[in-house]
Scaffold this motif. Structure first.
Motif, PDB file in Angstrom:
ATOM      1  N   MET A  72      11.311 -11.962  24.929  1.00  0.00           N
ATOM      2  CA  MET A  72      11.164 -10.782  25.785  1.00  0.00           C
ATOM      3  C   MET A  72      10.935 -11.161  27.253  1.00  0.00           C
ATOM      4  SD  MET A  72       8.791  -8.380  23.263  1.00  0.00           S
ATOM      5  CE  MET A  72       9.205  -6.781  23.958  1.00  0.00           C
ATOM      6  N   ASP A  73      10.704 -12.441  27.511  1.00  0.00           N
ATOM      7  CA  ASP A  73      10.445 -12.955  28.854  1.00  0.00           C
ATOM      8  C   ASP A  73       9.247 -12.279  29.522  1.00  0.00           C
ATOM      9  OD1 ASP A  73      10.802 -14.675  30.964  1.00  0.00           O
ATOM     10  OD2 ASP A  73      12.307 -13.440  31.966  1.00  0.00           O
ATOM     11  N   ILE A  74       8.134 -12.230  28.800  1.00  0.00           N
ATOM     12  CA  ILE A  74       6.874 -11.700  29.346  1.00  0.00           C
ATOM     13  C   ILE A  74       5.730 -12.649  28.973  1.00  0.00           C
ATOM     14  CG2 ILE A  74       7.566  -9.259  29.392  1.00  0.00           C
ATOM     15  CD1 ILE A  74       6.192  -8.847  26.726  1.00  0.00           C
ATOM     16  N   PRO A  75       4.633 -12.628  29.740  1.00  0.00           N
ATOM     17  CA  PRO A  75       3.525 -13.550  29.468  1.00  0.00           C
ATOM     18  C   PRO A  75       2.776 -13.230  28.172  1.00  0.00           C
ATOM     19  CG  PRO A  75       3.236 -12.429  31.594  1.00  0.00           C
ATOM     20  CD  PRO A  75       4.381 -11.780  30.910  1.00  0.00           C
ATOM     21  N   VAL A  76       2.149 -14.243  27.649  1.00  0.00           N
ATOM     22  CA  VAL A  76       1.342 -14.136  26.430  1.00  0.00           C
ATOM     23  C   VAL A  76      -0.112 -14.452  26.771  1.00  0.00           C
ATOM     24  CG1 VAL A  76       0.887 -15.212  24.179  1.00  0.00           C
ATOM     25  CG2 VAL A  76       3.255 -14.787  24.922  1.00  0.00           C
ATOM     26  N   SER A 100      -4.828 -19.833  33.412  1.00  0.00           N
ATOM     27  CA  SER A 100      -3.767 -18.885  33.767  1.00  0.00           C
ATOM     28  C   SER A 100      -2.387 -19.332  33.289  1.00  0.00           C
ATOM     29  CB  SER A 100      -3.733 -18.665  35.284  1.00  0.00           C
ATOM     30  OG  SER A 100      -3.330 -19.846  35.948  1.00  0.00           O
ATOM     31  N   PHE A 101      -2.241 -20.609  32.904  1.00  0.00           N
ATOM     32  CA  PHE A 101      -0.917 -21.027  32.413  1.00  0.00           C
ATOM     33  C   PHE A 101      -0.949 -21.942  31.191  1.00  0.00           C
ATOM     34  CE2 PHE A 101      -0.713 -25.213  34.615  1.00  0.00           C
ATOM     35  CZ  PHE A 101      -1.712 -25.040  35.553  1.00  0.00           C
ATOM     36  N   ILE A 102      -2.146 -22.306  30.696  1.00  0.00           N
ATOM     37  CA  ILE A 102      -2.192 -23.147  29.488  1.00  0.00           C
ATOM     38  C   ILE A 102      -3.203 -22.664  28.447  1.00  0.00           C
ATOM     39  CG2 ILE A 102      -2.740 -25.461  28.579  1.00  0.00           C
ATOM     40  CD1 ILE A 102      -1.505 -26.664  31.075  1.00  0.00           C
ATOM     41  N   ASN A 103      -4.457 -22.470  28.848  1.00  0.00           N
ATOM     42  CA  ASN A 103      -5.518 -22.306  27.857  1.00  0.00           C
ATOM     43  C   ASN A 103      -5.886 -20.878  27.470  1.00  0.00           C
ATOM     44  OD1 ASN A 103      -6.790 -25.113  29.488  1.00  0.00           O
ATOM     45  ND2 ASN A 103      -6.147 -25.157  27.369  1.00  0.00           N
ATOM     46  N   HIS A 104      -5.271 -19.890  28.109  1.00  0.00           N
ATOM     47  CA  HIS A 104      -5.627 -18.504  27.749  1.00  0.00           C
ATOM     48  C   HIS A 104      -4.415 -17.584  27.935  1.00  0.00           C
ATOM     49  CE1 HIS A 104      -8.009 -15.074  26.930  1.00  0.00           C
ATOM     50  NE2 HIS A 104      -8.546 -14.856  28.098  1.00  0.00           N
ATOM     51  N   GLN A 105      -3.726 -17.760  29.045  1.00  0.00           N
ATOM     52  CA  GLN A 105      -2.469 -17.060  29.307  1.00  0.00           C
ATOM     53  C   GLN A 105      -1.351 -18.110  29.379  1.00  0.00           C
ATOM     54  OE1 GLN A 105      -1.465 -13.637  32.385  1.00  0.00           O
ATOM     55  NE2 GLN A 105      -1.569 -15.584  33.463  1.00  0.00           N
ATOM     56  N   VAL A 106      -0.204 -17.762  28.824  1.00  0.00           N
ATOM     57  CA  VAL A 106       0.925 -18.694  28.811  1.00  0.00           C
ATOM     58  C   VAL A 106       2.185 -17.958  29.272  1.00  0.00           C
ATOM     59  CG1 VAL A 106       2.441 -20.077  27.318  1.00  0.00           C
ATOM     60  CG2 VAL A 106      -0.028 -20.111  26.952  1.00  0.00           C
ATOM     61  N   ASP A 107       2.959 -18.605  30.142  1.00  0.00           N
ATOM     62  CA  ASP A 107       4.292 -18.117  30.494  1.00  0.00           C
ATOM     63  C   ASP A 107       5.268 -18.825  29.543  1.00  0.00           C
ATOM     64  OD1 ASP A 107       6.845 -17.875  31.455  1.00  0.00           O
ATOM     65  OD2 ASP A 107       6.360 -18.369  33.526  1.00  0.00           O
ATOM     66  N   PRO A 108       5.782 -18.109  28.552  1.00  0.00           N
ATOM     67  CA  PRO A 108       6.602 -18.778  27.528  1.00  0.00           C
ATOM     68  C   PRO A 108       7.819 -19.506  28.100  1.00  0.00           C
ATOM     69  CG  PRO A 108       5.970 -16.588  26.776  1.00  0.00           C
ATOM     70  CD  PRO A 108       5.597 -16.673  28.232  1.00  0.00           C
ATOM     71  N   SER A 109       8.439 -18.963  29.156  1.00  0.00           N
ATOM     72  CA  SER A 109       9.618 -19.635  29.720  1.00  0.00           C
ATOM     73  C   SER A 109       9.238 -20.985  30.319  1.00  0.00           C
ATOM     74  CB  SER A 109      10.262 -18.763  30.803  1.00  0.00           C
ATOM     75  OG  SER A 109      10.623 -17.533  30.262  1.00  0.00           O
ATOM     76  N   PHE A 110       8.104 -21.011  31.028  1.00  0.00           N
ATOM     77  CA  PHE A 110       7.631 -22.280  31.575  1.00  0.00           C
ATOM     78  C   PHE A 110       7.263 -23.236  30.438  1.00  0.00           C
ATOM     79  CE2 PHE A 110       3.759 -24.713  32.800  1.00  0.00           C
ATOM     80  CZ  PHE A 110       4.422 -25.692  33.505  1.00  0.00           C
ATOM     81  N   MET A 111       6.612 -22.719  29.387  1.00  0.00           N
ATOM     82  CA  MET A 111       6.229 -23.591  28.264  1.00  0.00           C
ATOM     83  C   MET A 111       7.476 -24.127  27.562  1.00  0.00           C
ATOM     84  SD  MET A 111       3.404 -24.901  27.306  1.00  0.00           S
ATOM     85  CE  MET A 111       1.990 -23.890  27.774  1.00  0.00           C
ATOM     86  N   MET A 112       8.544 -23.332  27.538  1.00  0.00           N
ATOM     87  CA  MET A 112       9.806 -23.812  26.963  1.00  0.00           C
ATOM     88  C   MET A 112      10.379 -24.940  27.825  1.00  0.00           C
ATOM     89  SD  MET A 112      11.751 -23.342  24.317  1.00  0.00           S
ATOM     90  CE  MET A 112      12.805 -24.761  24.045  1.00  0.00           C
ATOM     91  N   ALA A 113      10.266 -24.801  29.141  1.00  0.00           N
ATOM     92  CA  ALA A 113      10.733 -25.872  30.029  1.00  0.00           C
ATOM     93  C   ALA A 113       9.937 -27.154  29.778  1.00  0.00           C
ATOM     94  CB  ALA A 113      10.615 -25.432  31.488  1.00  0.00           C
TER      95      ALA A 113
END
Lengths: 190, 190
Positions: free
Chosen positions: A72-76, B24-37
């Protein structure tokens, strides 16, 4: 979702006391390609709800939440069950009884990552009694955000979760629904 | 990986006592597209090790492990920190001291999902003192499997993890390496 049904029937094990073991594909070992297919299916099912954020509960909710967020390209955001030292003093915290663990579990989200205006889709591994998911709903309300949908990999039809959550008036979807299980086997909804 | 370096410098916060907040990008909130990269970068870095399985530790290791598993098309196992009721009585269990939590943490893997002949790549969020990763290495050895590489999203160069793990003789890679941090800022290796 046929593949989820097949995996449950082939690899799921009923352990008694309402416990279904699906460690080989959800709770301990994960096939990332299959989990990506689950994420894509959730993205399809919830394509109309305009979600801006996915909320799940650590631990086993993280994998399906990440793949759904990818599709869905949204944050988790994953709610923590104990407060890390990196969280601010002021947090959203609620208590949810855990059926499988027989204890009360804290669910904690930082206000930094869940705020007003967000349209939140809950994704979790199981929809059983609904108590964990209802805890996540309370966190969403506390943050002033809007719940827009609830998705679970596996639903246990006989534990009342859907009845508990239906009054919320949002789309609730599961990828496989178990209507009965005992030592003789597992029965799935068509 | 430039994007990881940018995120650390823009959004990482030093909290004192060696703690870096990257919620904000690893331990609680994740941007899945960045994590895929990140997963694709690990797949590239470890393309020569012929891994058949990824092992991580719940909780924050799960997201990068899943995306790496997706990029490499191999299963992921996440070591549990408490034994679920669905696990068999006989498990591989080790104790690892947690620097950030100040306590000893159990790491548990079921023999069902880690066995002889597997070539295991460890993926985790942090490489700091190396104690969690060394715990995972002990589980791999207990299972009779082979460690083939170690990848971390962020390395803290000054906590000695690489020195601890180097004698294992496998490829160790991180996507960003912090050489120094204090109240004045964070310094990254080029």
């Amino acid at each position: 979702m046929q593949k989820m049904k097949d995996l449950i029937l082939e690899n799921g094990t009923y352990l008694g006391s309402g416990i279904l073991k699906v460690d080989s594909f959800i709770n301990h070992q994960v096939d990332p390609s299959f989990m990506m297919a689950c994420g894509e299916e959730f993205a399809r099912l919830f394509s109309s709800v305009n979600a801006t954020r996915i909320l799940t509960a650590e631990i086993s909710g993280i994998a399906p939440a990440i793949t759904t967020g990818l599709a869905m390209d949204i944050p988790v955001v994953f709610a923590r069950k104990s407060k890390p030292v990196t969280m601010p003093d002021q947090v959203y915290l609620t208590i949810a009884p855990s059926h499988t663990k027989g204890i009360n579990v804290e669910l904690i989200v930082s206000p930094e990552y869940l705020g007003e205006g967000e349209r939140v889709l809950i994704i979790d591994d199981f929809l059983a009694s609904g108590s964990t998911i209802m805890g996540l709903v309370r966190l969403i309300k506390a943050a002033g955000a809007t719940l827009v949908g609830i998705g679970a990999l596996i639903e246990k039809d006989f534990e009342g979760g859907r009845e508990l959550l239906s009054p919320l008036g949002v789309l609730i979807e599961s990828l496989a629904c178990i209507t009965h299980m005992d030592e003789h086997g597992i029965v799935l909804k068509d």
